[in-house]
Structure formats: structure tokens, C-alpha cells
Design a protein around this motif. Sequence first.
Motif, short mmCIF file in Angstrom:
data_model
loop_
_atom_site.label_atom_id
_atom_site.label_comp_id
_atom_site.label_asym_id
_atom_site.label_seq_id
_atom_site.Cartn_x
_atom_site.Cartn_y
_atom_site.Cartn_z
N SER A 12 0.50 7.54 -5.57
CA SER A 12 0.44 6.86 -4.28
C SER A 12 -1.00 6.70 -3.80
CB SER A 12 1.26 7.63 -3.25
OG SER A 12 1.20 7.01 -2.00
N GLU A 13 -1.79 7.75 -3.98
CA GLU A 13 -3.20 7.70 -3.59
C GLU A 13 -3.95 6.64 -4.40
OE1 GLU A 13 -6.90 10.79 -3.77
OE2 GLU A 13 -4.97 11.58 -3.08
N LEU A 14 -3.70 6.60 -5.71
CA LEU A 14 -4.33 5.60 -6.56
C LEU A 14 -3.87 4.19 -6.21
CD1 LEU A 14 -4.26 7.42 -10.01
CD2 LEU A 14 -6.30 6.63 -8.79
N MET A 15 -2.60 4.05 -5.83
CA MET A 15 -2.10 2.74 -5.41
C MET A 15 -2.87 2.26 -4.18
SD MET A 15 1.99 3.28 -5.99
CE MET A 15 2.47 1.82 -5.07
N ASP A 16 -3.13 3.15 -3.23
CA ASP A 16 -3.90 2.79 -2.04
C ASP A 16 -5.33 2.40 -2.40
OD1 ASP A 16 -1.72 3.27 -0.39
OD2 ASP A 16 -2.38 5.30 0.16
N ILE A 17 -5.95 3.18 -3.26
CA ILE A 17 -7.33 2.92 -3.67
C ILE A 17 -7.44 1.58 -4.40
CG2 ILE A 17 -9.18 3.69 -5.23
CD1 ILE A 17 -8.26 6.59 -4.55
#
Length: 70
Positions: A12-17
Motif C-alpha cells: 500500500s505504501e509503495l502504491m502511494d509512492i
Amino acid sequence: MKRAELDFSAISELMDIRGVGGTAALAQQSHIARPHLYRLMRFPERASLVTVTRLCAALKCRPGDILVLK
């Protein structure tokens, strides 16, 4: 014995980034069927190497960025 499984908080964090709009967009970019991706969210230990490779390609990351040992 420890097992590797997908870490959806890291995903999820990588998707945001990376600006990936959501689970449907991730499924499309990784060429993984949405139902399969949703199943992996419930059972993260069932990810195959092909699935991990496709997720990494879509998120431009390495397997260690999205896997955790449990």
C-alpha cells in the motif's frame, strides 16, 4: 520455520509512492486478476513467485520490499 508472505502495508505504501490508484489499478498494471489479488489480501502466504515478480514489476521494487518473514 519462518515463511515469507506478502506485506500489504508495504504494498500500500509503495502504491502511494508510485501513484498506483488502487487495488484495481494494481491488478491491471501487474497483470494479476482482481479476484486473485483480493484472495492474496486475505491469504498473503499463498503468493507464488510469478505473482511476487509481477507485483514487483508493477511497483518497481524488489521482492524484499513487499515480503515479510512470519
